[in-house]
Design an enzyme around this catalytic site. Structure first.
Site, short mmCIF file in Angstrom:
data_model
loop_
_atom_site.label_atom_id
_atom_site.label_comp_id
_atom_site.label_asym_id
_atom_site.label_seq_id
_atom_site.Cartn_x
_atom_site.Cartn_y
_atom_site.Cartn_z
N GLY A 180 0.74 -1.20 0.14
CA GLY A 180 -0.06 0.05 -0.11
C GLY A 180 0.89 1.29 0.17
N GLU A 183 1.61 4.89 -5.16
CA GLU A 183 0.24 5.48 -5.70
C GLU A 183 -0.59 4.68 -6.45
OE1 GLU A 183 -0.28 9.04 -4.80
OE2 GLU A 183 1.28 8.55 -3.39
N ASP A 194 5.84 12.09 -8.02
CA ASP A 194 5.41 12.27 -6.74
C ASP A 194 6.44 12.99 -5.81
OD1 ASP A 194 3.52 11.17 -4.21
OD2 ASP A 194 5.62 10.72 -3.80
N LYS A 198 6.31 17.09 -4.28
CA LYS A 198 6.85 17.73 -2.83
C LYS A 198 7.80 18.69 -2.94
CE LYS A 198 5.16 12.90 -1.14
NZ LYS A 198 5.59 11.70 -1.29
N GLY A 295 0.99 6.46 4.96
CA GLY A 295 0.51 5.47 5.68
C GLY A 295 -0.60 6.55 6.59
N1 HSE Z 1 3.39 6.96 -3.08
C1 HSE Z 1 3.96 7.94 -1.70
C2 HSE Z 1 5.31 7.44 -1.49
C3 HSE Z 1 2.86 8.28 -0.69
O1 HSE Z 1 5.53 6.27 -1.73
O2 HSE Z 1 6.05 8.07 -0.52
C4 HSE Z 1 3.05 9.43 -0.23
O3 HSE Z 1 3.08 10.38 -0.86
#
Ligand code: HSE
Length: 420
Positions: A180, A183, A194, A198, A295
């Site tokens: 989990g 994305e 991703d 950020k 999480g």
């Molecule tokens: N898919 C993202 C990660 C989740 O793996 O960090 C949080 O943005």
């Protein structure tokens, strides 16, 4: 009492409701008021969310409800949440969002729309790590010299498994999805997008840079192989997917890519799904923030911290500055980046090839720092692994084209940037 409406009651949204209910006493003590989740919006009403709050399938109902004082947006996507967040702000309702993609594209418009209405987003970067608060508040006395971070847990999990267990790329991606971390579309993780979303948010707070994903270098970990991992080790490096924003003489470099970093550095020791961000301020020196980047509960912890700030009366400013920040600082174009590089080439094993390769690099003012030659699986070829001294990305890209054009060099050259 302050009442919260949640747009998107998935893993994080359900955790927000649960923590607000289960940790109500400590949250009330810190905020000075009781904070209660009163309504949630979901796409599919038939699915059990495991939380005792009423649900609707109409997000506008949440925003317009006279019962909702603060709107929490956890839907994902860009344009739909943009319209909804805008609507909430225009109605004068404070908003908390964890949506990095929304902010990567619309943070400056949203700042305008918000005005003095709070719009907080701690959970959008590195999940449970309070990095936004650190940059907006804790480090506000400093010129920020650099930010370097492991901002994607999926990539870090995958690289750690590849480095420590020799695991295969496809197999570890599948595991990360099952756990989990990834994305919905894993290209977002492994392609670096991703992390880039950020980084763009942090770049605004640190430098006031209004950039979009298409303005910066974004590369992922798809091309990283076991061979690179092994050779990185021989050169004394680990490979991590880093988001880097740093001030150099001519402006600000912002980039996301697989990076070789000294194996002895703190960030190289951050393994598995964990995130870490190193921030260097001109007065404080290096600070390091470490923790879970994804999480349900970890992300909800950051969402609730924002709600508490709002209830305490903190109104912003959203991006952490009230007037132009670091005036004159501009984002450097990808070609203007300067760094060291690692190259892996497969070449014909015959006289003169090594000198042809070093001649091409020399013609582009690229100086070799170290060099290894190893046998390859093909009898007539060898692998050349080298690291370079600092040079410009422009020269490196041109040199790569020239190297690929040599008869003795295979087209598939791996290039990984090095950060020390
Ligand atoms: N898919 C993202 C990660 C989740 O793996 O960090 C949080 O943005």
């Amino acid at each position: 009492m302050v009442k919260v409406g949640i747009l998107g009651v998935g893993t994080v949204g359900a955790s927000v409701a649960k923590i607000l209910l289960e940790n109500a006493d400590i949250i009330e003590a810190r905020a000075g008021k009781k904070i209660v989740p009163v309504l949630g919006a979901v796409k599919d009403l038939s699915k059990d969310r495991g939380v005792p709050i009423p649900l609707t399938d109409d997000p506008v109902e949440v925003i317009e409800s006279a019962d909702v004082d603060i709107v929490v947006e956890l839907m994902g996507g860009v344009e739909e949440p943009y319209a909804l967040v805008k609507k909430a702000l225009e109605a004068g309702k404070p908003v908390v969002t964890a949506n990095k993609a929304l902010l990567a594209y619309h943070r400056y418009e949203l700042q305008e729309i918000a005005g003095n209405t709070p719009l907080f987003y701690e959970a959008s970067v590195a999940g449970g790590i309070p990095i936004i608060g650190a940059l907006r508040n804790g480090l506000s006395a400093n010129h920020i010299e650099s930010i370097k971070g492991i901002m994607n847990g999926t990539c870090n999990y995958m690289l750690t498994k590849m480095i420590q267990e020799g695991a295969d790329y496809d197999e570890v991606l599948k595991e990360a999805q099952e756990l989990g971390y990834a994305e919905a579309d894993p290209t977002f993780d492994v392609g670096g997008f991703d992390a880039a979303h950020k980084l763009l948010i942090l770049g605004s707070i640190a430098y006031g840079i209004d950039a979009k994903p298409e303005d910066i270098v974004i590369e992922g970990i798809e091309e990283i192989s076991q061979t690179d991992v092994e050779f990185a080790r021989e050169f004394g490096y680990e490979i991590k997917l880093l988001g880097i924003a740093k001030k150099v003489e001519t402006g600000v470099e912002m980039r996301v890519h697989a990076t070789m970093i000294p194996a002895s550095s703190m960030i190289a020791k951050v393994d598995g799904v964990m995130n870490a961000v190193s921030v260097v301020g001109d007065r404080v020196g290096e600070t390091m923030f470490y923790g879970p980047g994804a999480g349900g509960d970890a992300t909800a912890s950051a969402v609730i911290a924002d709600i508490v700030e709002i209830v305490r009366g903190n109104t912003g400013p959203m991006l952490g500055y009230k007037k132009g920040l670091e005036s004159g600082l501009r984002l450097l174009a990808p070609d203007e980046i300067e760094t060291q590089y690692y190259l892996k080439l497969k070449v014909l094993d015959r006289p003169g090839v090594l000198s042809a390769v070093s001649r091409v690099l020399g013609e582009h003012s690229i100086s070799i720092e170290s060099l290894l030659q190893k046998p390859s699986r093909l009898a007539d070829r060898v692998r050349l692994l080298l690291t370079t001294h600092r040079c410009s990305e422009r020269e490196m890209r041109q040199a790569l084209q020239a190297l690929k054009a040599l008869d003795a060099v295979d087209e598939s050259i791996t290039m990984i940037r090095i950060e020390k």
